[in-house]
Design a protein around this motif. Structure first.
Motif, PDB file in Angstrom:
ATOM      1  N   ASP A  95     -18.527  -5.925  32.253  1.00 39.76           N
ATOM      2  CA  ASP A  95     -18.385  -7.170  33.038  1.00 39.76           C
ATOM      3  C   ASP A  95     -19.705  -7.368  33.761  1.00 39.76           C
ATOM      4  N   ASP A  96     -20.505  -8.395  33.342  1.00 34.48           N
ATOM      5  CA  ASP A  96     -21.845  -8.547  33.885  1.00 34.48           C
ATOM      6  C   ASP A  96     -21.862  -8.884  35.366  1.00 34.48           C
ATOM      7  N   THR A  97     -20.695  -9.223  35.923  1.00 38.08           N
ATOM      8  CA  THR A  97     -20.664  -9.567  37.360  1.00 38.08           C
ATOM      9  C   THR A  97     -20.233  -8.365  38.179  1.00 38.08           C
ATOM     10  N   THR A  98     -19.159  -7.692  37.737  1.00 37.71           N
ATOM     11  CA  THR A  98     -18.637  -6.557  38.513  1.00 37.71           C
ATOM     12  C   THR A  98     -19.239  -5.237  38.097  1.00 37.71           C
ATOM     13  N   GLY A  99     -19.787  -5.154  36.834  1.00 40.59           N
ATOM     14  CA  GLY A  99     -20.313  -3.895  36.321  1.00 40.59           C
ATOM     15  C   GLY A  99     -19.265  -2.982  35.763  1.00 40.59           C
ATOM     16  N   ASP A 100     -18.016  -3.459  35.604  1.00 46.91           N
ATOM     17  CA  ASP A 100     -16.953  -2.613  35.035  1.00 46.91           C
ATOM     18  C   ASP A 100     -17.173  -2.462  33.522  1.00 46.91           C
ATOM     19  N   ILE A 101     -17.111  -1.219  33.035  1.00 49.80           N
ATOM     20  CA  ILE A 101     -17.236  -0.910  31.604  1.00 49.80           C
ATOM     21  C   ILE A 101     -15.864  -0.495  31.093  1.00 49.80           C
ATOM     22  N   HIS A 102     -15.444  -1.132  29.996  1.00 43.93           N
ATOM     23  CA  HIS A 102     -14.163  -0.828  29.374  1.00 43.93           C
ATOM     24  C   HIS A 102     -14.386  -0.439  27.909  1.00 43.93           C
ATOM     25  N   SER A 103     -13.486   0.370  27.354  1.00 37.83           N
ATOM     26  CA  SER A 103     -13.492   0.719  25.921  1.00 37.83           C
ATOM     27  C   SER A 103     -12.470  -0.146  25.215  1.00 37.83           C
ATOM     28  N   THR A 104     -12.822  -0.623  24.076  1.00 35.69           N
ATOM     29  CA  THR A 104     -11.934  -1.503  23.304  1.00 35.69           C
ATOM     30  C   THR A 104     -11.217  -0.768  22.173  1.00 35.69           C
ATOM     31  N   LYS A 105     -11.603   0.440  21.863  1.00 35.11           N
ATOM     32  CA  LYS A 105     -10.997   1.203  20.766  1.00 35.11           C
ATOM     33  C   LYS A 105     -10.711   2.598  21.236  1.00 35.11           C
TER      34      LYS A 105
END
Length: 781
Positions: A95-105
């Motif tokens: 998320d370019d605003t919050t910096g949250d990184i998520h995995s999609t797989k």
């Protein structure tokens, strides 16, 4: 699941402070189970309500990994976060605003153990970096999601029977794809699910061993063993895999052979042929292959010399064969002790022996009606050639071997032409001649005589009979071949020109001693003689010094040859001897008589030219005579020209003997002219008036008287032409003390000159040497 906050790997001092990164270790098993069971609503709700981090999953679609935060971020949205590296934008999103990184797989450690990512905070308005780029690594934590596997199964293995307990059979190995350094996910233990109590397995190494003593292949040969491998050190909840091991017990020689019976009985008819198989016997052996191989022998008994036994490699049976013929009338039974023993013995199991067995076999001989038996296996007889028909040759004898002793009848099998040359007495077996024999044509005859019982004609026995034809002296000797005998013109007396041999169709007793001689009925041969060499050969020798092929080129020599037989026979043969011209070393140069013109060296073209000239001259003469007769003019025109009758030929001709126009005897001294020379081409029909004159009258005769005498002879001579001819008589006279110096009579003088040296002068003088040699030969003869 608790979160662990760490700094990104690679952070170094004295550099701009990187973006603080919160690092979180995720449970791969939770992701895997969620991915596999998200279709289950209750489980999905439970997972969605699970508190994994301070932030929750948004609709259970994405898994939060970590949050990037820059000190420059005031929360007004002016800072933009960028994520690059392995899996950025596909596996990991930010998320370019919050910096949250998520995995999609869901992540699989066995496929990839870690990911290297780069993060940076930039000014959203100017796109200028607010802080240096930071690198961080996300490691995937292992969970036990892979069961152990046997890659080489199923297995097929063998182990010898009767092996000791604990004998190693096979080592199996299972592999686990989980991380062996993290927990017990890859710690495998082995256990046996099927195959007890015969086999066991080591839980750590996977080595399979025998678990019982003396496992007998004959009791059970095949075993199926199931081995299990379980991870998590075998704890509850661990994953497992299994494989099958097929074990076969191989044979060892632990069973001795045994005959099913201790006594056997065999019936053999006395008509059994020697060498034939009359029976079989077998000892049983529970082993297989070479461990069951055995050998049969006859160890004792009264029939060991009559019977023999061998082993069939395929069926392992003992084959009993007959060594000698059986005779019921002499012995009705035999007893044999037969032993069967293994050929390959394993001494480890000798305590189970002995590995052999013995049985007794009784052979009963059966009585059969046998054909007649000849007293000899074969016969050889002799008879002289030319013997009369019906001459006895010999006798064969046969008898009935049975107790009935029936009468025997003899006959000859007329299967070949040779059998028709003899007859046999049906009662006595006496063989006689049926034709007259010629040893030189057929020296040996082979016939077959058969004998049968009168009461049972179907029983027939045969015997071969050889008849040798003895020789008598009925063939005279002959020359061994046609000899081409050559004698050289310059041969010396006593020289061997040919050695001859003879042959005789009779054998050596009647024809090997030959005697050679000349025919005594003929007069003594002055040219050749024959010498008997006393070694069945004879030599032909010359009896004079020289031979001339121009005088006689072929001689015939009759030769008488006799043999040493009783009575002796002889024959006469004629040898043809050719006279040939030879070199000094004896090599034959030519054997054909040569014409005079050829000796003069004239070619064929020259001879044709001469013949044409002669024909033309004869035509001119005939034409001239015809014209003269038509004019009726005398032959002699002028009395002074008395030479008109002389015809001149411009060629060599045959020499001075071709014309009588000039009598050569007139040039001789009257003392040597006592013989009148006649033309050699015409034989005179009357004798001359005065053929011989004493030398005294020739010495005293007057020249005029001599001419008158010769004129009278010429008038009465029928060999001269029918017209006048010129007779010239001129001589030296007889008063010269020096005698005649003319060379015309030199050929009649005797000389001791040897002209053999002319042959050494070269090929140019060969003809001259032959001519002088012929003159000398004629003079000598």
């Amino acid at each position: 699941m608790g979160a662990v906050n760490e700094l990104l790997e690679g952070t170094k001092p004295n550099k701009p402070k990187p973006i603080p990164v919160t690092r979180t270790f995720l449970s791969q098993g939770q992701f895997l189970e969620w991915a596999q069971n998200r279709r289950n609503p209750s489980l999905r709700n439970e997972l969605c309500q699970m508190e994994m981090t301070p932030n929750r999953m948004t609709g259970c679609q994405k898994e939060w990994v970590l949050t990037l935060h820059s000190n420059s971020d005031k929360g007004d949205g002016s800072v933009k976060y960028i994520l690059t590296g392995e899996g950025a934008g596909t596996i990991f999103i930010i998320d370019d605003t919050t910096g949250d990184i998520h995995s999609t797989k869901s992540l699989d450690r066995e496929q990839k153990t870690h990911y290297v990512l780069h993060a940076q905070a930039i000014d959203r308005r100017t796109n200028k970096p607010l802080e240096p780029e930071s690198e961080f690594i996300i490691k995937v934590q292992d969970i036990n999601d892979n069961a152990p596997k046997f890659t080489d199964g199923p297995y097929i293995v063998t182990v010898p029977e009767m092996s000791e307990m604990g004998t190693s059979v096979l080592q199996v190995t299972a592999t686990d794809a989980d991380d062996p350094t993290y927990g017990n996910s890859a710690r495998v233990v082995y256990s046996i699910l099927q195959g007890q109590p015969y086999f066991s397995v080591d839980p750590k190494t996977g080595v399979i061993r025998t678990a019982l003593h003396n496992m007998d292949r004959e009791a059970r040969e095949h075993y199926s063993v199931v081995i299990q491998a379980k991870d998590m050190a075998g704890q509850v909840g661990g994953l497992s895999g299994s494989t099958t091991v097929n074990i076969t017990l191989t044979d060892v020689n632990d069973n001795p052979p045994r005959f099913p019976q201790k006594h056997y009985q065999l019936y053999v008819p006395e008509s059994a042929q020697v060498g034939s198989a009359v029976g079989k016997i077998k000892a049983n052996d529970a082993d297989t292959g070479s461990n069951a191989d055995m050998k049969y022998t006859i160890i004792n008994g009264d029939g060991s010399g009559v019977f023999s036994i061998s082993t069939d490699k395929e069926t392992r049976e003992g084959i009993l064969s007959l060594k000698k013929p059986l005779n019921y009338e002499k012995k009705k039974s035999y007893t044999l002790n037969i032993e069967g023993a293994n050929t390959h013995v394993d001494f480890r199991f000798s305590h189970l022996g002995p590995f052999k067995d013995v049985t007794m076999l009784k052979v009963i001989v059966g009585d059969v009606d046998e054909p007649p038996l000849f007293t000899m296996p074969s016969y050889v007889m002799e008879v002289y050639e030319n013997a009369k028909i019906g001459t006895p040759v010999g006798t064969v004898t046969a008898h009935d071997p049975d107790a009935a002793n029936s009468l025997v009848r003899y006959f000859i099998d007329h299967n070949t032409e040779e059998d028709r040359y003899f007859t046999i007495d049906a009662s006595t077996g006496t063989i006689k001649t049926a034709k007259i024999f010629d040893r030189e044509e057929t020296p040996w005859y082979n016939i077959t005589v058969a004998a049968s019982e009168i009461d049972n004609p179907g029983l027939v026995s045969h015997v071969p009979v050889g008849v040798r034809i003895l020789d008598v002296n009925d063939n005279p000797p002959e020359l061994a071949r046609d000899y081409d005998v050559v004698v050289c013109e310059n041969t010396k007396p006593g020289q061997v020109i040919q050695t001859i041999t003879a042959t005789d169709k009779d054998n050596s007793a009647n024809g090997a001693r030959f005697h050679f001689s000349l025919d005594e009925g003929l007069s003594l041969n002055p040219n050749f003689t024959l010498r008997n060499n006393e070694d069945n050969t004879a030599s032909i020798l010359t009896r004079r010094r020289r031979y001339s092929r121009t005088i006689q080129d072929i001689y015939y020599l009759p030769v008488l040859i006799s043999d040493g037989g009783v009575p002796p026979l002889s024959s006469s043969s004629t040898l043809t001897i050719r006279v040939c011209a030879c070199e000094r070393d004896g090599r034959v140069r030519t054997c054909h008589a040569e014409a005079f013109l050829s000796s003069a060296g004239l070619s064929t073209g020259a001879l044709i030219a001469i013949l044409l000239c002669v024909v033309i001259l004869l035509a001119i003469v005939v034409l001239f005579i015809t014209l003269r007769r038509s004019k009726k003019e005398p032959l002699i025109i002028s009395e002074e020209d008395v030479r008109e009758n002389v015809v001149t030929y411009d060629d060599e001709g045959g020499g001075e003997e071709d014309t009588e126009a000039f009598d050569i005897t007139a040039l001789r001294n009257p003392s040597a002219a006592e013989e009148l020379k006649y033309r050699r081409d015409v034989r005179p029909e009357v004798k001359p008036l005065s053929r011989h004159h004493p030398s005294s009258s020739l010495d005293s005769i007057d020249v005029q008287e001599f001419i008158k005498q010769r004129l009278a002879e010429a008038d009465l001579d029928p060999s001269v032409p029918p017209y006048d001819s010129l007779q010239t008589y001129a001589y030296e006279g007889h008063r010269s003390e020096a005698g005649s110096i003319s060379s015309l009579d030199s050929a009649t003088t005797h000389s001791d000159q040897d002209y053999n040296y002319l042959g050494d002068w070269g090929p140019e003088f060969k003809k001259l040497a032959e001519l002088y040699g012929e003159i000398e030969s004629e003079r000598t003869t």
